[in-house]
Design a protein around this motif. Structure first.
Motif, PDB file in Angstrom:
ATOM      1  N   LEU A  47       0.808  -1.226   0.000  1.00 26.26           N
ATOM      2  CA  LEU A  47       0.000   0.000   0.000  1.00 26.26           C
ATOM      3  C   LEU A  47       0.842   1.278   0.000  1.00 26.26           C
ATOM      4  O   LEU A  47       0.289   2.373  -0.115  1.00 26.26           O
ATOM      5  N   ASN A  48       2.161   1.164   0.095  1.00 29.92           N
ATOM      6  CA  ASN A  48       3.009   2.361   0.113  1.00 29.92           C
ATOM      7  C   ASN A  48       2.761   3.301  -1.066  1.00 29.92           C
ATOM      8  O   ASN A  48       2.618   4.506  -0.868  1.00 29.92           O
ATOM      9  N   PRO A  49       2.691   2.817  -2.312  1.00 27.67           N
ATOM     10  CA  PRO A  49       2.443   3.748  -3.427  1.00 27.67           C
ATOM     11  C   PRO A  49       1.093   4.452  -3.327  1.00 27.67           C
ATOM     12  O   PRO A  49       0.951   5.598  -3.747  1.00 27.67           O
ATOM     13  N   ILE A  50       0.104   3.773  -2.769  1.00 28.90           N
ATOM     14  CA  ILE A  50      -1.219   4.387  -2.603  1.00 28.90           C
ATOM     15  C   ILE A  50      -1.158   5.434  -1.503  1.00 28.90           C
ATOM     16  O   ILE A  50      -1.643   6.551  -1.666  1.00 28.90           O
ATOM     17  N   ARG A  51      -0.548   5.096  -0.390  1.00 29.92           N
ATOM     18  CA  ARG A  51      -0.420   6.042   0.721  1.00 29.92           C
ATOM     19  C   ARG A  51       0.388   7.274   0.315  1.00 29.92           C
ATOM     20  O   ARG A  51       0.151   8.367   0.807  1.00 29.92           O
TER      21      ARG A  51
END
Length: 186
Positions: A47-51
């Protein structure tokens, strides 16, 4: 990690003509002691790219394992060899791999990504349809793929068009599991 960090830091500092720790406390080595910790860490990384607001959904987030897994699902190809395999719930003897099901993990990431965090810029918009709908996978297809995979499909798995192409490319006279692919994977 300390020994590895020191040698890398010395080389990098000499190359960049600077001083200090190489990772500057950005990355840590943490022991993941159970399935909950493993799932939480995987979801956090995926989820890092989304966050960071670099992607809107897991299937569009570059350089993540979940995107590679979803691409394999969409094309009905095996999961990438460089990624650990999902082997299902813990049992004895436990095969090598991730101790939960891929479908559960994908849904976990989708649900977790919808949680708005005050200290992060991005999240999966609640107006986005559920992930299986976004991937154009019917609940019937998903149920068959995830519960009857081994019994329905033997050597080739995919929609009938992909199955035909693969069978021709491999020089196969018969089309393995064609009827199952035709009935299940549209």
């Amino acid at each position: 990690m300390a020994a590895l960090n020191e040698s890398i830091a010395r080389m990098a500092n000499a190359e960049d003509q600077c001083t200090g720790r190489f990772w500057e406390s950005r990355f840590k080595s943490q022991a993941l002691l159970d399935e909950k910790a493993l799932a939480a860490c995987m979801a956090y990384v995926d989820l890092n790219p989304i966050r960071a607001k670099m992607a809107k959904t897991p299937e569009t987030s570059e350089h993540t394992s979940i995107k590679r897994r979803i691409e394999s699902l969409k094309t009905h190809t095996p999961q990438p060899l460089k990624l650990a395999e999902f082997v299902g719930n813990p049992r004895e003897p436990m095969p090598q791999g991730l101790p939960f099901h891929l479908q559960d993990y994908i849904q976990l990431v989708d649900i977790t990504g919808r949680a708005i965090r005050e200290n992060k810029r991005g999240f999966i918009d609640n107006n986005q349809p559920p992930i299986l709908e976004r991937l154009n996978i019917s609940s019937h297809e998903w149920r068959v793929l995830t519960t009857q995979f081994e019994s329905k499909f033997k050597s080739l798995v995919g929609c009938k068009e992909k199955l035909m192409l693969a069978a021709n490319a491999l020089g196969l006279q018969r089309r393995p599991a064609y009827a199952n692919c035709e009935a299940t994977l549209h």
